[in-house]
Scaffold this motif. Structure first.
Motif, mmCIF file in Angstrom:
data_model
loop_
_atom_site.group_PDB
_atom_site.id
_atom_site.type_symbol
_atom_site.label_atom_id
_atom_site.label_comp_id
_atom_site.label_asym_id
_atom_site.label_seq_id
_atom_site.Cartn_x
_atom_site.Cartn_y
_atom_site.Cartn_z
ATOM 1 N N VAL A 145 0.867 -1.181 0.000
ATOM 2 C CA VAL A 145 0.000 0.000 0.000
ATOM 3 C C VAL A 145 0.898 1.223 0.000
ATOM 4 C CG1 VAL A 145 -1.850 1.233 1.195
ATOM 5 C CG2 VAL A 145 -1.663 -1.255 1.415
ATOM 6 N N LYS A 146 0.767 2.028 -1.046
ATOM 7 C CA LYS A 146 1.596 3.240 -1.080
ATOM 8 C C LYS A 146 0.757 4.449 -0.678
ATOM 9 C CE LYS A 146 4.784 6.023 -3.683
ATOM 10 N NZ LYS A 146 5.428 6.329 -4.919
ATOM 11 N N ASP A 147 1.214 5.117 0.380
ATOM 12 C CA ASP A 147 0.579 6.353 0.819
ATOM 13 C C ASP A 147 1.113 7.474 -0.077
ATOM 14 O OD1 ASP A 147 0.246 8.887 2.063
ATOM 15 O OD2 ASP A 147 -0.094 7.891 3.997
ATOM 16 N N MET A 148 0.258 8.033 -0.914
ATOM 17 C CA MET A 148 0.701 8.971 -1.945
ATOM 18 C C MET A 148 1.087 10.335 -1.372
ATOM 19 S SD MET A 148 0.601 7.278 -4.744
ATOM 20 C CE MET A 148 0.422 8.320 -6.198
ATOM 21 N N ILE A 149 0.698 10.609 -0.126
ATOM 22 C CA ILE A 149 1.037 11.909 0.463
ATOM 23 C C ILE A 149 2.420 11.831 1.119
ATOM 24 C CG2 ILE A 149 0.323 13.712 2.108
ATOM 25 C CD1 ILE A 149 -2.613 12.424 1.478
ATOM 26 N N SER A 150 2.611 10.797 1.972
ATOM 27 C CA SER A 150 3.899 10.688 2.672
ATOM 28 C C SER A 150 4.923 9.876 1.873
ATOM 29 C CB SER A 150 3.689 10.024 4.043
ATOM 30 O OG SER A 150 3.269 8.678 3.851
ATOM 31 N N THR A 168 5.129 6.691 2.096
ATOM 32 C CA THR A 168 5.356 5.454 2.853
ATOM 33 C C THR A 168 4.745 4.250 2.131
ATOM 34 O OG1 THR A 168 4.846 6.843 4.742
ATOM 35 C CG2 THR A 168 5.236 4.515 5.201
ATOM 36 N N VAL A 169 5.471 3.131 2.175
ATOM 37 C CA VAL A 169 4.950 1.907 1.572
ATOM 38 C C VAL A 169 4.800 0.861 2.671
ATOM 39 C CG1 VAL A 169 5.421 0.068 -0.091
ATOM 40 C CG2 VAL A 169 6.025 2.439 -0.643
ATOM 41 N N THR A 170 3.628 0.244 2.751
ATOM 42 C CA THR A 170 3.372 -0.759 3.789
ATOM 43 C C THR A 170 2.967 -2.067 3.130
ATOM 44 O OG1 THR A 170 2.460 1.073 5.079
ATOM 45 C CG2 THR A 170 2.150 -1.140 5.984
ATOM 46 N N LYS A 171 3.640 -3.149 3.567
ATOM 47 C CA LYS A 171 3.322 -4.468 3.015
ATOM 48 C C LYS A 171 2.216 -5.083 3.866
ATOM 49 C CE LYS A 171 6.092 -8.271 1.354
ATOM 50 N NZ LYS A 171 7.376 -8.914 1.523
#
Ligand code: ATP
Ligand code: MG
Length: 418
Positions: free
Chosen positions: A392-397, A399-402
């Motif tokens: 999941v890529k947070d487009m603002i920060s 950050t990528v979370t698996k």
């Protein structure tokens, strides 16, 4: 183009609609704290309701109403304002039997056949409030304070609250005489409408927009000097309470309203940031109207905010429209179908999810994510489906979370709970 909106009538489209919704939501929240309940009134009414209340010699009734015969031969009118319809309903449903004050608000379109220009339309929207059954000027001060709070809460600044008293049927005959005496010698210079109104309803001459008439009526006596003891006391107390509630206001003894039904308190809110049409809201008391409509004598007071006049004042400052919580970017036919299913499941968790119906290139899907302002994206490829895991890529920060391909887990990450 084949079909177009009528002159003076507008469509309200995204993204502007989000400004409207924010104004409506802010108003509702404030109405609630003052105990106002929503009512929805018909847009079409019997014509006599408006003639009777707004007044036969007003501009609205004489020139601006959308009146026509329906197929049953009745004269009907698209409402030019809300108060007359409201009082009709108040009497029709015996709402006066409820303990006072009874407080209501409405939102919706009004219709006036006016010359369209900036801030003046033929279909325009008002948010209005009506409070019934209390004569005390504390209610006047409270409703004006509420109006001030609504306008402030949507970010309007630089507003001027102009307040006056226009007396009641006790003080009006004396004032009417004084006004007629003042106008008498100058009458030939006034427009035909004013000359006709001189006998019928001389107070209306004060509301005429013709430049010559505006000039000629300069120095006319103000109704404030003719208030009866009761109206005077009411007005003095109102000013005191407005001070107490810290509603900055100015007294404008020359304020006239375009409707005949007002008594005592009348007010208008103007903005210096607007051009010729600078009134953003207006209102006043109408203590004789319920009686006039066949109900028991019941005092009332209300106001209406003109939506189209406030939109341009806050367009730049109001919060940006919402954007999707997630865009699912599928790679390949199977992923695209799975994407449809995940989107459906995530939406039942209250998230705004966009799914790409066609699997296009990753590059074009990224472009779309930026264009629609997606807050998060997941790329769904063969690999992800096989392993049952996504990033999941947070487009603002950035950050990528698996996470596993589990809608509960995904929802938590998107909500920032994980
Ligand atoms: P104005 O003097 O600007 O014509 P009004 O006295 O006719 O206003 P009201 O009947 O008191 O207006 O209505 C309350 C508010 O509704 C006004 O202050 C204004 O903001 C808005 N309004 C009235 N007429 C129109 C219109 N034709 N188009 C857009 N807004 C309007
Ligand atoms: Mg008008």
């Amino acid at each position: 183009m084949k079909f177009k909106t009528l002159k003076g009538v507008q469509d309200i489209l995204p993204p502007d609609i989000s400004i409207w919704q924010q104004i409506e939501a802010a108003s509702r929240a404030i109405f609630k704290t003052y105990g106002y309940q929503e009512i929805r009134l018909p847009i079409i009414e019997s014509t006599d309701i408006f003639i009777r209340s707004i007044g036969e010699t007003t501009d609205i009734v004489e020139k601006e109403m959308y009146t026509f015969q329906d197929k049953g031969g009745r004269s009907v009118t698209l409402r030019p304002e809300g108060t007359a319809s409201f009082v009709r309903a108040y009497v029709e449903y015996h709402l006066y039997n409820e303990p006072p004050p009874q407080k209501f608000y409405y939102m919706g379109p009004m219709f006036r056949y006016e010359r369209p220009q900036a801030g003046r339309y033929r279909q325009f929207y008002q948010i209005g409030a009506e409070a019934m059954g209390v004569e005390d000027p504390k209610l006047d001060a409270e409703i004006i304070a509420m109006l001030s709070k609504i306008l402030k809460s949507i970010g309007l600044a630089g507003l001027n609250f102009e307040v006056t008293s226009i007396g009641c049927k006790e003080c009006r005959p004396d004032y009417r005489e004084a006004l007629k005496n003042f106008l008498h010698d100058k009458l030939s210079g006034f427009c035909n409408d004013c000359q006709r109104r001189f006998e019928l309803n001389p107070l209306r001459i004060l509301d005429c927009k013709v430049p010559d008439c505006i000039n000629l009526r300069k120095g006319a006596p103000s109704v404030i000097a003719y208030l009866c003891a009761d109206c005077k006391e009411h007005f003095e107390k109102l000013k005191h309470y407005l001070g107490m509630l810290k509603v900055p206001h100015t007294i404008n003894p020359n304020l006239v309203r375009g409707l005949d039904y007002y008594t005592k308190t009348a007010f208008e809110v103007t903005s210096e940031s607007l051009g010729a049409q600078k009134a953003v809201a207006a209102g006043g008391r109408y203590d004789g109207m319920v009686d006039d409509f066949g109900g028991p004598p019941t005092p009332g007071i209300g106001f209406a905010i003109g939506m189209e006049r406030i939109i341009p004042l806050i367009r730049d400052s109001i919060g940006k429209p919402e954007t999707p919580d997630l865009l699912i970017c599928p790679l390949g036919q199977e992923a695209s179908e799975k994407g449809l299913l995940f989107a459906e499941q995530l939406r039942t968790r209250g998230l705004w999810v966009e799914a790409n119906y066609e699997s296009t290139s990753l590059k074009s899907q990224m472009r779309k994510a930026n264009r629609i302002g997606a807050k998060n994206i997941i790329v769904l490829g063969e690999d992800e489906l096989k392993k049952g895991e996504v990033l999941v890529k947070d487009m603002i920060s950035g950050t990528v979370t698996k996470t596993s391909l589990d809608t509960g887990e995904l929802a938590k990450i998107i909500r920032g709970e994980k």
